[in-house]
Write an enzyme that holds these catalytic residues in place. Structure first.
Site, short mmCIF file in Angstrom:
data_model
loop_
_atom_site.label_atom_id
_atom_site.label_comp_id
_atom_site.label_asym_id
_atom_site.label_seq_id
_atom_site.Cartn_x
_atom_site.Cartn_y
_atom_site.Cartn_z
N CYS A 1 -10.34 -5.13 -1.04
CA CYS A 1 -11.33 -4.30 -0.99
C CYS A 1 -12.21 -4.44 -2.35
CB CYS A 1 -10.94 -2.82 -0.83
SG CYS A 1 -10.23 -2.26 -2.19
N ASN B 1 0.93 -1.23 -0.03
CA ASN B 1 -0.06 0.13 -0.11
C ASN B 1 0.88 1.16 0.01
OD1 ASN B 1 -1.55 2.19 1.04
ND2 ASN B 1 -3.32 0.68 1.36
N HIS C 1 -3.46 0.63 -3.57
CA HIS C 1 -3.52 -0.33 -2.61
C HIS C 1 -2.51 -1.49 -2.85
CE1 HIS C 1 -8.14 0.13 -1.08
NE2 HIS C 1 -7.24 1.27 -1.00
N CYS D 1 -9.84 -3.76 -5.58
CA CYS D 1 -8.66 -4.78 -5.65
C CYS D 1 -9.42 -6.06 -6.23
CB CYS D 1 -8.02 -4.91 -4.69
SG CYS D 1 -6.93 -3.21 -4.15
N ASP E 1 -8.38 5.20 3.97
CA ASP E 1 -8.02 4.05 3.48
C ASP E 1 -8.88 3.28 2.84
OD1 ASP E 1 -5.63 2.89 2.00
OD2 ASP E 1 -6.24 1.07 2.90
N GLU F 1 -2.53 -4.47 -3.45
CA GLU F 1 -2.73 -5.37 -4.75
C GLU F 1 -2.50 -4.67 -5.98
OE1 GLU F 1 -5.38 -6.74 -1.23
OE2 GLU F 1 -4.70 -4.88 -2.23
N SER G 1 -7.77 -8.99 3.44
CA SER G 1 -8.74 -9.33 2.46
C SER G 1 -9.00 -8.10 1.50
CB SER G 1 -10.27 -9.37 3.34
OG SER G 1 -11.23 -9.47 2.26
#
Length: 149
Positions: free
Chosen positions: A79, A39, A50, A82, A142, A52, A77
């Site tokens: 979002c 991130n 982010h 992503c 975020d 990912e 996990s």
């Protein structure tokens, strides 16, 4: 511990060391890491980086057949944004370090045919719990939430 999850945790720690949010990700194809990221919303003043998304960007252009063989590892996990990238590119599997501090649309991603595996790794959870406790406003920003404080 899985070496790929360990690499994602290393990315999360790198982000934390830069003053950012401790979430990391790696993209694996055929047993090899092809992209890494963490991130970087704070560090780069970005709205979209982010872990990912940073990982996918760093992996560069990959053919559709490669994405179909890929596994995305993330310490947290993914979002909606992503998860949408996973669906868009046809990534076949996500391995999640933990989903207690935040849970993205895992059931929806599963319903679209993605294999979602949650490890519930204590180190991933501790990184996030410590960060959220120390930085609630930044965390809420975020994930797109109003500040709860």
């Amino acid at each position: 511990m899985d070496i790929f999850l360990a690499a994602a945790i290393d990315e999360a720690k790198k982000g934390m060391g830069e003053g950012g949010i401790p979430i990391g990700s790696v993209l694996v194809i055929d047993g090899r890491i092809v992209g890494r990221g963490h991130n970087q919303r704070v560090q780069k003043g970005s709205t979209v980086l982010h872990a990912e998304m940073d990982c996918l960007e760093n992996a560069g252009r990959i053919k559709a057949s490669g994405y179909r063989r890929a596994t995305l590892y993330s310490t947290l996990s993914p979002c909606d944004m992503c998860s949408g990238a996973v669906l868009l590119y046809g990534i076949s599997k996500i391995v999640i370090g933990e989903n207690r501090t935040f849970c993205g649309p895992e059931d929806y991603v599963r319903s679209r045919g993605v294999d979602v595996v949650v490890i519930d790794n204590p180190e991933c959870r501790q990184l996030m719990e410590t960060f959220i406790e120390a930085n609630p406003e930044l965390w809420n920003e975020d994930i797109g939430e109003e500040n709860a404080t």
